[in-house]
Write an enzyme that holds these catalytic residues in place. Structure first.
Site, PDB file in Angstrom:
ATOM      1  N   CYS A  35       0.730  -0.773   0.148  1.00  0.00           N
ATOM      2  CA  CYS A  35      -0.052  -0.118   0.082  1.00  0.00           C
ATOM      3  C   CYS A  35       0.775   0.900  -0.197  1.00  0.00           C
ATOM      4  O   CYS A  35       1.356   2.015   0.743  1.00  0.00           O
ATOM      5  CB  CYS A  35      -1.035   0.398   1.054  1.00  0.00           C
TER       6      CYS A  35
ATOM      7  N   CYS B 125      -0.522   3.986   2.338  1.00  0.00           N
ATOM      8  CA  CYS B 125      -0.306   3.811   3.349  1.00  0.00           C
ATOM      9  C   CYS B 125       1.401   4.538   3.513  1.00  0.00           C
ATOM     10  O   CYS B 125       1.269   4.783   5.122  1.00  0.00           O
ATOM     11  CB  CYS B 125      -0.823   2.842   3.983  1.00  0.00           C
ATOM     12  N   ASP B 126       1.917   3.500   3.414  1.00  0.00           N
ATOM     13  CA  ASP B 126       3.546   3.429   3.798  1.00  0.00           C
ATOM     14  C   ASP B 126       4.720   4.410   2.750  1.00  0.00           C
ATOM     15  O   ASP B 126       5.706   4.122   3.339  1.00  0.00           O
ATOM     16  CB  ASP B 126       3.703   1.972   3.726  1.00  0.00           C
TER      17      ASP B 126
END
Ligand code: FAD
Ligand code: NAP
Length: 316
Positions: A136, A139-140
Protein backbone atom coordinates in the site's frame (compact mmCIF):
# COMPACT_ATOMS: atom_id res chain seq x y z
CA UNK A 1 -27.62 -3.78 20.20
CA UNK A 2 -29.90 -6.81 20.82
CA UNK A 3 -28.17 -10.16 20.48
CA UNK A 4 -28.99 -11.90 18.17
CA UNK A 5 -29.61 -8.89 15.96
CA UNK A 6 -32.35 -9.74 13.40
CA UNK A 7 -32.58 -7.82 10.13
CA UNK A 8 -34.43 -8.33 6.85
CA UNK A 9 -31.27 -7.58 4.93
CA UNK A 10 -27.70 -7.94 6.15
CA UNK A 11 -24.93 -6.42 4.03
CA UNK A 12 -21.38 -7.60 4.65
CA UNK A 13 -18.74 -5.16 3.39
CA UNK A 14 -18.33 -1.39 3.20
CA UNK A 15 -16.75 -0.76 -0.20
CA UNK A 16 -18.65 0.82 -3.11
CA UNK A 17 -20.75 -2.36 -3.51
CA UNK A 18 -21.76 -2.56 0.16
CA UNK A 19 -22.58 1.13 0.62
CA UNK A 20 -24.55 1.30 -2.63
CA UNK A 21 -26.49 -1.79 -1.59
CA UNK A 22 -27.09 0.04 1.72
CA UNK A 23 -28.54 3.09 -0.06
CA UNK A 24 -30.90 1.01 -2.22
CA UNK A 25 -31.92 -1.46 0.50
CA UNK A 26 -32.70 1.40 2.90
CA UNK A 27 -34.78 3.18 0.27
CA UNK A 28 -36.64 -0.10 -0.29
CA UNK A 29 -37.54 0.02 3.43
CA UNK A 30 -35.60 -3.17 4.19
CA UNK A 31 -33.98 -1.50 7.25
CA UNK A 32 -30.61 -2.98 6.30
CA UNK A 33 -27.70 -3.53 8.67
CA UNK A 34 -24.25 -3.15 7.08
CA UNK A 35 -21.18 -4.67 8.73
CA UNK A 36 -18.05 -2.75 7.73
CA UNK A 37 -15.27 -5.27 8.29
CA UNK A 38 -11.61 -4.65 8.94
CA UNK A 39 -11.29 -2.02 6.21
CA UNK A 40 -14.17 0.49 6.50
CA UNK A 41 -14.60 2.01 3.03
CA UNK A 42 -12.79 -0.85 1.29
CA UNK A 43 -9.92 -0.74 -1.20
CA UNK A 44 -10.44 2.87 -2.30
CA UNK A 45 -9.33 4.02 1.14
CA UNK A 46 -5.83 2.80 0.19
CA UNK A 47 -5.48 5.10 -2.81
CA UNK A 48 -5.34 8.83 -3.46
CA UNK A 49 -6.82 10.38 -6.63
CA UNK A 50 -9.71 8.58 -8.29
CA UNK A 51 -10.27 10.02 -11.75
CA UNK A 52 -12.93 7.71 -13.14
CA UNK A 53 -15.78 8.02 -10.66
CA UNK A 54 -18.57 9.60 -12.74
CA UNK A 55 -19.41 13.12 -11.65
CA UNK A 56 -16.02 13.78 -10.06
CA UNK A 57 -13.14 14.67 -12.38
CA UNK A 58 -10.91 13.94 -9.42
CA UNK A 59 -11.78 12.78 -5.93
CA UNK A 60 -9.67 11.35 -3.12
CA UNK A 61 -10.54 7.66 -2.55
CA UNK A 62 -10.95 7.98 1.24
CA UNK A 63 -13.18 11.10 0.84
CA UNK A 64 -15.38 9.33 -1.67
CA UNK A 65 -15.86 6.42 0.70
CA UNK A 66 -16.79 8.70 3.62
CA UNK A 67 -19.38 10.32 1.35
CA UNK A 68 -20.77 6.89 0.41
CA UNK A 69 -20.96 5.90 4.07
CA UNK A 70 -22.77 9.15 4.97
CA UNK A 71 -25.14 8.63 2.07
CA UNK A 72 -26.06 5.09 3.14
CA UNK A 73 -26.52 6.27 6.75
CA UNK A 74 -28.68 9.22 5.71
CA UNK A 75 -30.99 6.86 3.80
CA UNK A 76 -31.50 4.77 6.96
CA UNK A 77 -28.90 2.00 6.63
CA UNK A 78 -27.50 1.00 10.03
CA UNK A 79 -23.72 0.81 9.87
CA UNK A 80 -21.89 -1.44 12.32
CA UNK A 81 -18.15 -1.65 13.01
CA UNK A 82 -17.71 -5.41 13.22
CA UNK A 83 -16.06 -8.27 11.31
CA UNK A 84 -18.03 -11.37 10.33
CA UNK A 85 -16.08 -14.46 11.33
CA UNK A 86 -18.58 -17.21 10.53
CA UNK A 87 -21.62 -17.60 8.28
CA UNK A 88 -24.31 -20.28 8.47
CA UNK A 89 -26.26 -20.41 5.21
CA UNK A 90 -27.82 -23.85 5.84
CA UNK A 91 -31.12 -22.50 7.15
CA UNK A 92 -33.13 -19.28 7.04
CA UNK A 93 -32.83 -16.81 8.61
CA UNK A 94 -29.12 -16.90 7.78
CA UNK A 95 -26.76 -16.49 10.73
CA UNK A 96 -23.57 -14.43 10.82
CA UNK A 97 -21.24 -14.32 13.82
CA UNK A 98 -19.41 -11.06 14.51
CA UNK A 99 -15.98 -10.69 16.06
CA UNK A 100 -17.64 -8.37 18.60
CA UNK A 101 -19.71 -11.27 19.97
CA UNK A 102 -22.89 -10.14 18.20
CA UNK A 103 -24.83 -12.71 16.19
CA UNK A 104 -26.73 -11.34 13.19
CA UNK A 105 -29.71 -13.15 11.70
CA UNK A 106 -30.95 -12.09 8.27
CA UNK A 107 -33.81 -12.96 5.92
CA UNK A 108 -31.65 -11.94 2.96
CA UNK A 109 -27.91 -11.53 2.74
CA UNK A 110 -25.76 -9.33 0.48
CA UNK A 111 -22.10 -10.29 0.32
CA UNK A 112 -19.80 -7.44 -0.70
CA UNK A 113 -16.53 -8.46 0.90
CA UNK A 114 -14.43 -7.36 -2.07
CA UNK A 115 -10.82 -8.36 -2.55
CA UNK A 116 -7.45 -8.16 -0.79
CA UNK A 117 -3.90 -7.59 -1.93
CA UNK A 118 -1.98 -10.65 -3.18
CA UNK A 119 1.55 -11.44 -2.06
CA UNK A 120 4.28 -13.33 -3.86
CA UNK A 121 4.68 -15.80 -1.01
CA UNK A 122 8.46 -15.45 -0.63
CA UNK A 123 9.89 -16.06 2.87
CA UNK A 124 11.94 -12.83 2.60
CA UNK A 125 8.82 -10.86 1.59
CA UNK A 126 7.09 -12.16 4.73
CA UNK A 127 10.15 -11.44 6.88
CA UNK A 128 10.28 -7.77 5.86
CA UNK A 129 6.52 -7.06 5.73
CA UNK A 130 6.03 -3.83 7.64
CA UNK A 131 9.81 -3.25 7.64
CA UNK A 132 10.25 -2.10 4.04
CA UNK A 133 7.88 -4.46 2.23
CA UNK A 134 4.35 -3.14 1.69
CA UNK A 135 1.30 -3.54 -0.55
CA UNK A 136 0.00 0.00 0.00
CA UNK A 137 1.87 3.04 -1.31
CA UNK A 138 -0.67 5.47 0.13
CA UNK A 139 -0.21 3.97 3.57
CA UNK A 140 3.59 3.63 3.57
CA UNK A 141 5.08 5.81 0.80
CA UNK A 142 5.84 8.66 3.18
CA UNK A 143 8.44 6.52 5.00
CA UNK A 144 10.67 6.48 1.91
CA UNK A 145 11.42 10.17 1.40
CA UNK A 146 14.58 10.56 -0.67
CA UNK A 147 15.03 6.76 -0.91
CA UNK A 148 15.02 4.28 -3.77
CA UNK A 149 11.97 2.07 -4.18
CA UNK A 150 11.09 -1.04 -6.19
CA UNK A 151 7.50 -1.75 -7.30
CA UNK A 152 6.57 -5.23 -8.56
CA UNK A 153 3.66 -5.66 -11.01
CA UNK A 154 2.30 -4.47 -14.34
CA UNK A 155 -1.36 -3.57 -13.77
CA UNK A 156 -3.13 -0.32 -12.94
CA UNK A 157 -2.29 -0.63 -9.27
CA UNK A 158 1.46 -1.09 -9.85
CA UNK A 159 1.65 1.87 -12.24
CA UNK A 160 -0.42 4.13 -9.98
CA UNK A 161 1.68 3.10 -6.98
CA UNK A 162 4.92 3.80 -8.89
CA UNK A 163 3.68 7.24 -9.95
CA UNK A 164 2.47 8.08 -6.46
CA UNK A 165 5.75 6.97 -4.89
CA UNK A 166 7.68 9.50 -6.99
CA UNK A 167 6.27 12.09 -4.56
CA UNK A 168 8.68 10.70 -1.98
CA UNK A 169 11.32 8.54 -3.60
CA UNK A 170 14.52 9.61 -5.33
CA UNK A 171 14.00 6.79 -7.83
CA UNK A 172 11.34 4.16 -8.51
CA UNK A 173 12.05 0.95 -10.44
CA UNK A 174 9.01 -0.86 -11.78
CA UNK A 175 9.76 -4.57 -12.16
CA UNK A 176 7.49 -6.59 -14.44
CA UNK A 177 7.63 -10.22 -15.55
CA UNK A 178 6.73 -9.45 -19.19
CA UNK A 179 7.59 -6.57 -21.56
CA UNK A 180 4.04 -5.24 -21.70
CA UNK A 181 1.93 -3.64 -19.00
CA UNK A 182 -1.75 -4.35 -18.56
CA UNK A 183 -2.32 -0.91 -17.03
CA UNK A 184 -4.49 1.64 -18.89
CA UNK A 185 -2.67 3.50 -21.67
CA UNK A 186 -3.09 6.90 -20.00
CA UNK A 187 -1.27 5.58 -16.92
CA UNK A 188 1.43 3.94 -19.03
CA UNK A 189 2.08 7.27 -20.78
CA UNK A 190 2.57 8.99 -17.44
CA UNK A 191 4.85 6.20 -16.25
CA UNK A 192 7.10 6.15 -19.30
CA UNK A 193 7.44 9.95 -19.28
CA UNK A 194 8.31 10.20 -15.62
CA UNK A 195 11.99 11.12 -15.08
CA UNK A 196 12.21 9.31 -11.73
CA UNK A 197 10.82 5.97 -12.98
CA UNK A 198 12.76 3.19 -14.65
CA UNK A 199 11.08 0.01 -15.92
CA UNK A 200 12.78 -3.36 -15.77
CA UNK A 201 11.11 -5.93 -18.06
CA UNK A 202 11.20 -9.75 -17.85
CA UNK A 203 12.19 -9.85 -14.18
CA UNK A 204 10.62 -11.33 -11.08
CA UNK A 205 11.45 -10.76 -7.45
CA UNK A 206 13.62 -13.56 -6.08
CA UNK A 207 14.54 -12.23 -2.69
CA UNK A 208 14.35 -9.17 -0.48
CA UNK A 209 17.47 -8.65 1.61
CA UNK A 210 18.23 -6.34 4.48
CA UNK A 211 19.39 -5.97 8.05
CA UNK A 212 18.01 -7.48 11.25
CA UNK A 213 18.97 -4.80 13.73
CA UNK A 214 17.48 -2.35 12.96
CA UNK A 215 15.16 -4.39 10.77
CA UNK A 216 14.98 -2.91 7.30
CA UNK A 217 15.32 -3.55 3.58
CA UNK A 218 18.60 -2.89 1.79
CA UNK A 219 17.74 -4.21 -1.65
CA UNK A 220 16.23 -6.87 -3.88
CA UNK A 221 17.53 -9.74 -5.98
CA UNK A 222 15.68 -10.02 -9.28
CA UNK A 223 15.70 -12.96 -11.66
CA UNK A 224 15.50 -12.66 -15.44
CA UNK A 225 12.59 -14.91 -16.46
CA UNK A 226 14.40 -16.35 -19.50
CA UNK A 227 18.10 -16.39 -18.64
CA UNK A 228 17.77 -16.81 -14.87
CA UNK A 229 20.43 -14.10 -14.42
CA UNK A 230 20.26 -12.34 -11.06
CA UNK A 231 20.35 -8.54 -10.77
CA UNK A 232 20.63 -6.74 -7.45
CA UNK A 233 18.99 -3.36 -6.95
CA UNK A 234 19.63 -1.47 -3.73
CA UNK A 235 16.43 0.03 -2.28
CA UNK A 236 14.74 0.81 1.02
CA UNK A 237 11.16 0.06 0.04
CA UNK A 238 9.54 -2.79 -1.92
CA UNK A 239 5.90 -2.47 -2.97
CA UNK A 240 4.16 -5.63 -4.12
CA UNK A 241 1.36 -4.63 -6.52
CA UNK A 242 0.43 -7.89 -8.23
CA UNK A 243 -3.32 -7.76 -7.88
CA UNK A 244 -5.98 -8.82 -5.51
CA UNK A 245 -7.76 -12.04 -4.51
CA UNK A 246 -11.50 -12.18 -3.70
CA UNK A 247 -12.37 -12.30 0.00
CA UNK A 248 -14.54 -15.42 -0.25
CA UNK A 249 -13.20 -17.44 2.72
CA UNK A 250 -16.52 -17.14 4.59
CA UNK A 251 -18.41 -18.92 1.79
CA UNK A 252 -15.76 -21.13 0.20
CA UNK A 253 -17.49 -24.33 1.38
CA UNK A 254 -21.09 -23.22 0.92
CA UNK A 255 -21.44 -21.16 -2.28
CA UNK A 256 -20.41 -22.12 -5.80
CA UNK A 257 -17.19 -20.34 -6.73
CA UNK A 258 -15.27 -19.77 -9.96
CA UNK A 259 -11.59 -20.61 -10.32
CA UNK A 260 -9.66 -18.10 -8.24
CA UNK A 261 -12.36 -18.00 -5.57
CA UNK A 262 -14.77 -15.51 -7.14
CA UNK A 263 -18.38 -16.10 -6.06
CA UNK A 264 -20.55 -17.36 -8.93
CA UNK A 265 -23.65 -15.35 -9.73
CA UNK A 266 -26.38 -15.98 -12.28
CA UNK A 267 -26.04 -13.93 -15.47
CA UNK A 268 -27.64 -10.46 -15.32
CA UNK A 269 -28.32 -10.82 -11.60
CA UNK A 270 -26.52 -11.05 -8.27
CA UNK A 271 -28.15 -14.33 -7.23
CA UNK A 272 -25.67 -16.88 -5.86
CA UNK A 273 -26.13 -20.65 -5.63
CA UNK A 274 -28.16 -20.24 -2.41
CA UNK A 275 -31.56 -18.49 -2.71
CA UNK A 276 -31.65 -15.34 -0.61
CA UNK A 277 -27.88 -14.84 -0.75
CA UNK A 278 -26.69 -12.17 -3.20
CA UNK A 279 -23.15 -11.11 -4.06
CA UNK A 280 -21.75 -7.92 -5.56
CA UNK A 281 -18.53 -6.16 -6.46
CA UNK A 282 -14.96 -7.47 -6.62
CA UNK A 283 -16.01 -10.59 -4.70
CA UNK A 284 -17.74 -11.81 -7.84
CA UNK A 285 -15.99 -9.92 -10.62
CA UNK A 286 -12.66 -10.95 -12.09
CA UNK A 287 -13.15 -8.88 -15.23
CA UNK A 288 -13.99 -5.24 -14.48
CA UNK A 289 -13.06 -4.73 -10.80
CA UNK A 290 -13.85 -1.02 -10.69
CA UNK A 291 -15.52 1.20 -8.11
CA UNK A 292 -18.32 2.11 -10.48
CA UNK A 293 -19.03 -1.50 -11.52
CA UNK A 294 -18.98 -2.58 -7.87
CA UNK A 295 -21.41 0.19 -6.97
CA UNK A 296 -23.63 -0.87 -9.88
CA UNK A 297 -23.64 -4.45 -8.63
CA UNK A 298 -24.42 -3.25 -5.10
CA UNK A 299 -27.52 -1.56 -6.51
CA UNK A 300 -28.47 -4.77 -8.35
CA UNK A 301 -28.01 -6.87 -5.21
CA UNK A 302 -30.33 -4.66 -3.15
CA UNK A 303 -32.98 -4.71 -5.89
CA UNK A 304 -32.62 -8.50 -6.22
CA UNK A 305 -32.89 -8.91 -2.43
CA UNK A 306 -35.96 -6.68 -2.28
CA UNK A 307 -37.72 -8.69 -5.02
CA UNK A 308 -36.74 -12.02 -3.51
CA UNK A 309 -38.02 -10.99 -0.05
CA UNK A 310 -41.29 -9.76 -1.59
CA UNK A 311 -41.71 -13.15 -3.33
CA UNK A 312 -41.06 -15.00 -0.04
CA UNK A 313 -43.57 -12.81 1.74
CA UNK A 314 -46.14 -13.33 -1.02
CA UNK A 315 -46.42 -9.68 -2.01
CA UNK A 316 -44.60 -9.73 -5.35
P1 FAD B 1 -13.86 -3.49 -1.47
O1 FAD B 1 -13.63 -2.07 -1.81
O2 FAD B 1 -12.75 -4.47 -1.60
O3 FAD B 1 -14.46 -3.57 -0.02
C1 FAD B 1 -14.64 -4.81 0.64
C2 FAD B 1 -15.25 -4.54 1.99
O4 FAD B 1 -15.60 -5.78 2.59
C3 FAD B 1 -14.31 -3.82 2.96
O5 FAD B 1 -15.04 -2.79 3.57
C4 FAD B 1 -13.98 -4.91 4.00
O6 FAD B 1 -13.77 -4.37 5.29
C5 FAD B 1 -15.26 -5.73 3.97
N1 FAD B 1 -15.09 -7.11 4.45
C6 FAD B 1 -14.25 -8.07 3.97
N2 FAD B 1 -14.35 -9.19 4.74
C7 FAD B 1 -15.28 -8.91 5.69
C8 FAD B 1 -15.82 -9.64 6.79
N3 FAD B 1 -15.42 -10.90 7.07
N4 FAD B 1 -16.75 -9.04 7.58
C9 FAD B 1 -17.17 -7.80 7.30
N5 FAD B 1 -16.71 -7.05 6.27
C10 FAD B 1 -15.77 -7.61 5.50
N6 FAD B 1 -11.28 1.45 -9.07
C11 FAD B 1 -11.71 2.49 -9.80
O7 FAD B 1 -12.80 2.45 -10.36
N7 FAD B 1 -10.94 3.63 -9.90
C12 FAD B 1 -9.75 3.76 -9.29
O8 FAD B 1 -9.07 4.79 -9.42
C13 FAD B 1 -9.27 2.67 -8.51
N8 FAD B 1 -8.11 2.76 -7.85
C14 FAD B 1 -7.69 1.71 -7.08
C15 FAD B 1 -6.48 1.83 -6.39
C16 FAD B 1 -6.03 0.79 -5.61
C17 FAD B 1 -4.72 0.93 -4.86
C18 FAD B 1 -6.80 -0.40 -5.51
C19 FAD B 1 -6.32 -1.54 -4.63
C20 FAD B 1 -7.99 -0.53 -6.18
C21 FAD B 1 -8.46 0.52 -7.00
N9 FAD B 1 -9.64 0.43 -7.71
C22 FAD B 1 -10.08 1.50 -8.44
C23 FAD B 1 -10.49 -0.76 -7.63
C24 FAD B 1 -11.66 -0.51 -6.60
O9 FAD B 1 -11.12 -0.04 -5.38
C25 FAD B 1 -12.45 -1.78 -6.37
O10 FAD B 1 -12.95 -2.24 -7.60
C26 FAD B 1 -13.63 -1.54 -5.40
O11 FAD B 1 -13.21 -0.96 -4.20
C27 FAD B 1 -14.35 -2.84 -5.10
O12 FAD B 1 -15.41 -2.53 -4.27
P2 FAD B 1 -16.14 -3.62 -3.38
O13 FAD B 1 -17.24 -2.90 -2.69
O14 FAD B 1 -16.48 -4.80 -4.20
O15 FAD B 1 -15.07 -4.14 -2.33
P1 NAP C 1 -4.11 -6.83 -12.13
O1 NAP C 1 -4.75 -5.99 -13.16
O2 NAP C 1 -4.58 -8.23 -11.93
O3 NAP C 1 -2.53 -6.83 -12.43
C1 NAP C 1 -1.64 -7.60 -11.66
C2 NAP C 1 -0.24 -7.45 -12.24
O4 NAP C 1 0.68 -8.15 -11.41
C3 NAP C 1 -0.13 -8.00 -13.65
O5 NAP C 1 0.66 -7.16 -14.44
C4 NAP C 1 0.54 -9.36 -13.43
O6 NAP C 1 1.40 -9.72 -14.48
C5 NAP C 1 1.40 -9.10 -12.19
N1 NAP C 1 1.55 -10.32 -11.40
C6 NAP C 1 0.58 -11.14 -10.91
N2 NAP C 1 1.11 -12.15 -10.22
C7 NAP C 1 2.46 -11.99 -10.28
C8 NAP C 1 3.55 -12.73 -9.75
N3 NAP C 1 3.38 -13.83 -9.01
N4 NAP C 1 4.80 -12.28 -10.00
C9 NAP C 1 5.00 -11.16 -10.75
N5 NAP C 1 3.99 -10.41 -11.27
C10 NAP C 1 2.74 -10.83 -11.04
O7 NAP C 1 -4.23 -6.16 -10.65
P2 NAP C 1 -4.29 -4.62 -10.23
O8 NAP C 1 -3.31 -3.81 -10.95
O9 NAP C 1 -4.25 -4.64 -8.73
O10 NAP C 1 -5.75 -4.18 -10.64
C11 NAP C 1 -6.89 -4.89 -10.12
C12 NAP C 1 -8.18 -4.26 -10.66
O11 NAP C 1 -8.39 -2.96 -10.06
C13 NAP C 1 -8.11 -4.06 -12.17
O12 NAP C 1 -9.36 -4.33 -12.74
C14 NAP C 1 -7.80 -2.61 -12.31
O13 NAP C 1 -8.30 -2.06 -13.52
C15 NAP C 1 -8.51 -2.00 -11.09
N6 NAP C 1 -7.83 -0.75 -10.75
C16 NAP C 1 -8.23 0.35 -11.44
C17 NAP C 1 -7.55 1.54 -11.26
C18 NAP C 1 -7.98 2.72 -12.07
O14 NAP C 1 -9.00 2.62 -12.73
N7 NAP C 1 -7.27 3.81 -12.07
C19 NAP C 1 -6.49 1.60 -10.38
C20 NAP C 1 -6.07 0.44 -9.71
C21 NAP C 1 -6.76 -0.73 -9.92
P3 NAP C 1 0.83 -10.11 -15.92
O15 NAP C 1 0.44 -8.81 -16.55
O16 NAP C 1 2.00 -10.76 -16.56
O17 NAP C 1 -0.31 -11.03 -15.67
Amino acid sequence: MPNPRQTRCLIIGSGPAGYTAGVYAARAMLQPVLVQGIEPGGQLTTTTEVENWPGDTEVQGPDLMVRMQDHAKAMGCEIVGDIITDLDLSARPFTAKGDSGTTYTADALILATGARAKWLGLPSEEAFKGFGVSACATCDGFFYRGQEIVVVGGGNTAVEEALFLTNFASKVTLVHRRDELRAEKILQDRLFKHPKIETLWFHTLDEVYGTDDPKGVEGVRLRHVETGAITEIPCKGVFISIGHAPASELVKDTLELHHGGYVKIEPASTRTSIPGVFAAGDLTDHVYRQAVTSAGMGCMAALDAERWLAEQEGVA
